[in-house]
Scaffold this motif. Structure first.
Motif, PDB file in Angstrom:
ATOM      1  N   ALA A 110       0.838  -1.203   0.000  1.00  0.00           N
ATOM      2  CA  ALA A 110       0.000   0.000   0.000  1.00  0.00           C
ATOM      3  C   ALA A 110       0.870   1.249   0.000  1.00  0.00           C
ATOM      4  O   ALA A 110       1.919   1.291   0.645  1.00  0.00           O
ATOM      5  CB  ALA A 110      -0.905   0.007   1.224  1.00  0.00           C
ATOM      6  N   GLN A 111       0.424   2.273  -0.718  1.00  0.00           N
ATOM      7  CA  GLN A 111       1.046   3.594  -0.669  1.00  0.00           C
ATOM      8  C   GLN A 111       0.652   4.233   0.656  1.00  0.00           C
ATOM      9  O   GLN A 111      -0.490   4.117   1.087  1.00  0.00           O
ATOM     10  CB  GLN A 111       0.545   4.475  -1.814  1.00  0.00           C
ATOM     11  N   PRO A 150      -8.301   2.928   3.727  1.00  0.00           N
ATOM     12  CA  PRO A 150      -9.546   3.152   2.982  1.00  0.00           C
ATOM     13  C   PRO A 150      -9.665   2.311   1.711  1.00  0.00           C
ATOM     14  O   PRO A 150     -10.755   2.166   1.166  1.00  0.00           O
ATOM     15  CB  PRO A 150      -9.521   4.645   2.665  1.00  0.00           C
ATOM     16  N   ALA A 151      -8.547   1.756   1.241  1.00  0.00           N
ATOM     17  CA  ALA A 151      -8.530   0.844   0.100  1.00  0.00           C
ATOM     18  C   ALA A 151      -7.316  -0.068   0.260  1.00  0.00           C
ATOM     19  O   ALA A 151      -6.401   0.240   1.027  1.00  0.00           O
ATOM     20  CB  ALA A 151      -8.453   1.622  -1.212  1.00  0.00           C
ATOM     21  N   ASP A 152      -7.316  -1.169  -0.450  1.00  0.00           N
ATOM     22  CA  ASP A 152      -6.210  -2.126  -0.331  1.00  0.00           C
ATOM     23  C   ASP A 152      -4.854  -1.502  -0.636  1.00  0.00           C
ATOM     24  O   ASP A 152      -3.848  -1.884  -0.044  1.00  0.00           O
ATOM     25  CB  ASP A 152      -6.430  -3.318  -1.264  1.00  0.00           C
ATOM     26  N   ASP A 153      -4.832  -0.533  -1.543  1.00  0.00           N
ATOM     27  CA  ASP A 153      -3.572   0.074  -1.965  1.00  0.00           C
ATOM     28  C   ASP A 153      -3.290   1.423  -1.300  1.00  0.00           C
ATOM     29  O   ASP A 153      -2.347   2.111  -1.674  1.00  0.00           O
ATOM     30  CB  ASP A 153      -3.554   0.240  -3.485  1.00  0.00           C
ATOM     31  N   VAL A 154      -4.093   1.783  -0.310  1.00  0.00           N
ATOM     32  CA  VAL A 154      -3.972   3.093   0.342  1.00  0.00           C
ATOM     33  C   VAL A 154      -3.933   2.922   1.858  1.00  0.00           C
ATOM     34  O   VAL A 154      -4.871   2.399   2.457  1.00  0.00           O
ATOM     35  CB  VAL A 154      -5.162   4.013  -0.043  1.00  0.00           C
ATOM     36  N   GLU A 155      -2.843   3.397   2.462  1.00  0.00           N
ATOM     37  CA  GLU A 155      -2.689   3.387   3.918  1.00  0.00           C
ATOM     38  C   GLU A 155      -2.576   4.827   4.406  1.00  0.00           C
ATOM     39  O   GLU A 155      -1.854   5.622   3.803  1.00  0.00           O
ATOM     40  CB  GLU A 155      -1.438   2.601   4.301  1.00  0.00           C
ATOM     41  N   VAL A 156      -3.273   5.148   5.488  1.00  0.00           N
ATOM     42  CA  VAL A 156      -3.376   6.532   5.941  1.00  0.00           C
ATOM     43  C   VAL A 156      -2.858   6.702   7.365  1.00  0.00           C
ATOM     44  O   VAL A 156      -3.141   5.894   8.243  1.00  0.00           O
ATOM     45  CB  VAL A 156      -4.851   7.003   5.868  1.00  0.00           C
ATOM     46  N   SER A 202       4.783  20.094   7.564  1.00  0.00           N
ATOM     47  CA  SER A 202       4.632  18.663   7.275  1.00  0.00           C
ATOM     48  C   SER A 202       4.212  18.449   5.829  1.00  0.00           C
ATOM     49  O   SER A 202       3.651  19.344   5.202  1.00  0.00           O
ATOM     50  CB  SER A 202       3.552  18.049   8.176  1.00  0.00           C
ATOM     51  N   GLU A 203       4.464  17.250   5.340  1.00  0.00           N
ATOM     52  CA  GLU A 203       3.982  16.846   4.021  1.00  0.00           C
ATOM     53  C   GLU A 203       2.591  16.254   4.212  1.00  0.00           C
ATOM     54  O   GLU A 203       2.440  15.166   4.767  1.00  0.00           O
ATOM     55  CB  GLU A 203       4.922  15.819   3.394  1.00  0.00           C
ATOM     56  N   ILE A 204       1.588  16.990   3.779  1.00  0.00           N
ATOM     57  CA  ILE A 204       0.194  16.564   3.907  1.00  0.00           C
ATOM     58  C   ILE A 204      -0.323  16.218   2.516  1.00  0.00           C
ATOM     59  O   ILE A 204      -0.169  17.004   1.571  1.00  0.00           O
ATOM     60  CB  ILE A 204      -0.681  17.677   4.541  1.00  0.00           C
ATOM     61  N   ASP A 205      -0.942  15.055   2.391  1.00  0.00           N
ATOM     62  CA  ASP A 205      -1.431  14.592   1.090  1.00  0.00           C
ATOM     63  C   ASP A 205      -2.900  14.916   0.838  1.00  0.00           C
ATOM     64  O   ASP A 205      -3.335  14.940  -0.309  1.00  0.00           O
ATOM     65  CB  ASP A 205      -1.217  13.081   0.973  1.00  0.00           C
ATOM     66  N   LEU A 206      -3.661  15.151   1.911  1.00  0.00           N
ATOM     67  CA  LEU A 206      -5.090  15.445   1.777  1.00  0.00           C
ATOM     68  C   LEU A 206      -5.562  16.197   3.001  1.00  0.00           C
ATOM     69  O   LEU A 206      -5.174  15.868   4.121  1.00  0.00           O
ATOM     70  CB  LEU A 206      -5.893  14.135   1.638  1.00  0.00           C
ATOM     71  N   LEU A 207      -6.405  17.206   2.775  1.00  0.00           N
ATOM     72  CA  LEU A 207      -7.077  17.917   3.862  1.00  0.00           C
ATOM     73  C   LEU A 207      -8.536  17.476   3.888  1.00  0.00           C
ATOM     74  O   LEU A 207      -9.208  17.502   2.853  1.00  0.00           O
ATOM     75  CB  LEU A 207      -7.042  19.426   3.642  1.00  0.00           C
ATOM     76  N   ALA A 215     -14.523   6.683   2.372  1.00  0.00           N
ATOM     77  CA  ALA A 215     -13.311   5.910   2.110  1.00  0.00           C
ATOM     78  C   ALA A 215     -12.998   5.882   0.615  1.00  0.00           C
ATOM     79  O   ALA A 215     -11.838   6.045   0.208  1.00  0.00           O
ATOM     80  CB  ALA A 215     -13.450   4.497   2.662  1.00  0.00           C
ATOM     81  N   GLY A 216     -14.012   5.700  -0.212  1.00  0.00           N
ATOM     82  CA  GLY A 216     -13.798   5.673  -1.662  1.00  0.00           C
ATOM     83  C   GLY A 216     -13.296   6.994  -2.206  1.00  0.00           C
ATOM     84  O   GLY A 216     -12.362   7.034  -3.017  1.00  0.00           O
ATOM     85  N   ILE A 217     -13.893   8.085  -1.764  1.00  0.00           N
ATOM     86  CA  ILE A 217     -13.469   9.414  -2.213  1.00  0.00           C
ATOM     87  C   ILE A 217     -12.045   9.706  -1.758  1.00  0.00           C
ATOM     88  O   ILE A 217     -11.219  10.184  -2.529  1.00  0.00           O
ATOM     89  CB  ILE A 217     -14.448  10.496  -1.721  1.00  0.00           C
ATOM     90  N   VAL A 218     -11.744   9.397  -0.506  1.00  0.00           N
ATOM     91  CA  VAL A 218     -10.400   9.635   0.034  1.00  0.00           C
ATOM     92  C   VAL A 218      -9.369   8.841  -0.758  1.00  0.00           C
ATOM     93  O   VAL A 218      -8.333   9.377  -1.160  1.00  0.00           O
ATOM     94  CB  VAL A 218     -10.345   9.300   1.541  1.00  0.00           C
ATOM     95  N   ALA A 219      -9.632   7.563  -0.989  1.00  0.00           N
ATOM     96  CA  ALA A 219      -8.688   6.733  -1.744  1.00  0.00           C
ATOM     97  C   ALA A 219      -8.456   7.308  -3.145  1.00  0.00           C
ATOM     98  O   ALA A 219      -7.306   7.391  -3.603  1.00  0.00           O
ATOM     99  CB  ALA A 219      -9.186   5.292  -1.813  1.00  0.00           C
ATOM    100  N   ASP A 220      -9.516   7.720  -3.819  1.00  0.00           N
ATOM    101  CA  ASP A 220      -9.378   8.299  -5.161  1.00  0.00           C
ATOM    102  C   ASP A 220      -8.559   9.583  -5.146  1.00  0.00           C
ATOM    103  O   ASP A 220      -7.679   9.778  -5.988  1.00  0.00           O
ATOM    104  CB  ASP A 220     -10.749   8.586  -5.781  1.00  0.00           C
ATOM    105  N   LEU A 221      -8.838  10.469  -4.198  1.00  0.00           N
ATOM    106  CA  LEU A 221      -8.089  11.724  -4.113  1.00  0.00           C
ATOM    107  C   LEU A 221      -6.605  11.487  -3.821  1.00  0.00           C
ATOM    108  O   LEU A 221      -5.739  12.152  -4.387  1.00  0.00           O
ATOM    109  CB  LEU A 221      -8.692  12.636  -3.049  1.00  0.00           C
ATOM    110  N   LEU A 222      -6.314  10.530  -2.958  1.00  0.00           N
ATOM    111  CA  LEU A 222      -4.927  10.235  -2.616  1.00  0.00           C
ATOM    112  C   LEU A 222      -4.183   9.597  -3.783  1.00  0.00           C
ATOM    113  O   LEU A 222      -3.024   9.933  -4.033  1.00  0.00           O
ATOM    114  CB  LEU A 222      -4.862   9.359  -1.365  1.00  0.00           C
ATOM    115  N   ARG A 223      -4.813   8.700  -4.481  1.00  0.00           N
ATOM    116  CA  ARG A 223      -4.170   8.088  -5.649  1.00  0.00           C
ATOM    117  C   ARG A 223      -3.798   9.155  -6.678  1.00  0.00           C
ATOM    118  O   ARG A 223      -2.716   9.119  -7.253  1.00  0.00           O
ATOM    119  CB  ARG A 223      -5.095   7.065  -6.287  1.00  0.00           C
TER     120      ARG A 223
END
Length: 130
Positions: free
Chosen positions: A3-4, A29-35, A53-58, A118-126
């Motif tokens: 997972a990323q 939130p997804a198999d390939d996404v760790e938060v 800090s390095e922030i990937d999503l607000l 969870a789906g929206i967060v995973a999509d935004l992070l990818r």
């Protein structure tokens, strides 16, 4: 599959809302996404965290007071060249037009739905890592 790993900043003046955000997203939130979560309860804390800090999503609470997530989103989009994407939690679907004015990438409604969130967060992070 490895997972990323991403860092998500949760903002609300209300600890209960931040907890609901964290539970809805979950650590995976997804198999390939760790938060990993970072929390802020004031406008100033959001900006200090972004500066340090390095922030990937607000994930911002649009109903927070005195500084609402909508105003913070607009400031971040205006002031940070490579701002992270923003997921805004709003109380009324009619507020989506305000979110678009603030250049917010996505919105969800209170009460927070874990499957949708969870789906929206995973999509935004990818998209952030592309």
């Amino acid at each position: 599959m490895t997972a990323q790993k991403y860092t998500v900043l949760l903002y609300s003046d209300d600890q209960l809302i931040r907890e609901r955000m964290r539970l809805a997203i979950g650590p995976r939130p997804a198999d390939d996404v760790e938060v990993t979560f970072v929390e802020a309860d004031t406008h100033g804390a959001v900006l200090r965290t972004l500066d340090g800090s390095e922030i990937d999503l607000l994930v911002l609470d649009g109903e927070a007071a005195p500084a609402g997530g909508l105003g913070i989103a607009r400031q971040v989009k205006d002031d940070y060249t490579d701002s992270p994407p923003v997921l805004l939690v709003i109380a009324r679907a009619a507020d989506r037009w305000l979110a678009s004015y603030a250049n917010v990438e996505a919105t969800i409604l209170h009460p927070i739905d874990p499957m949708e969130t969870a789906g929206i967060v995973a999509d935004l992070l990818r998209k952030r890592k592309i």
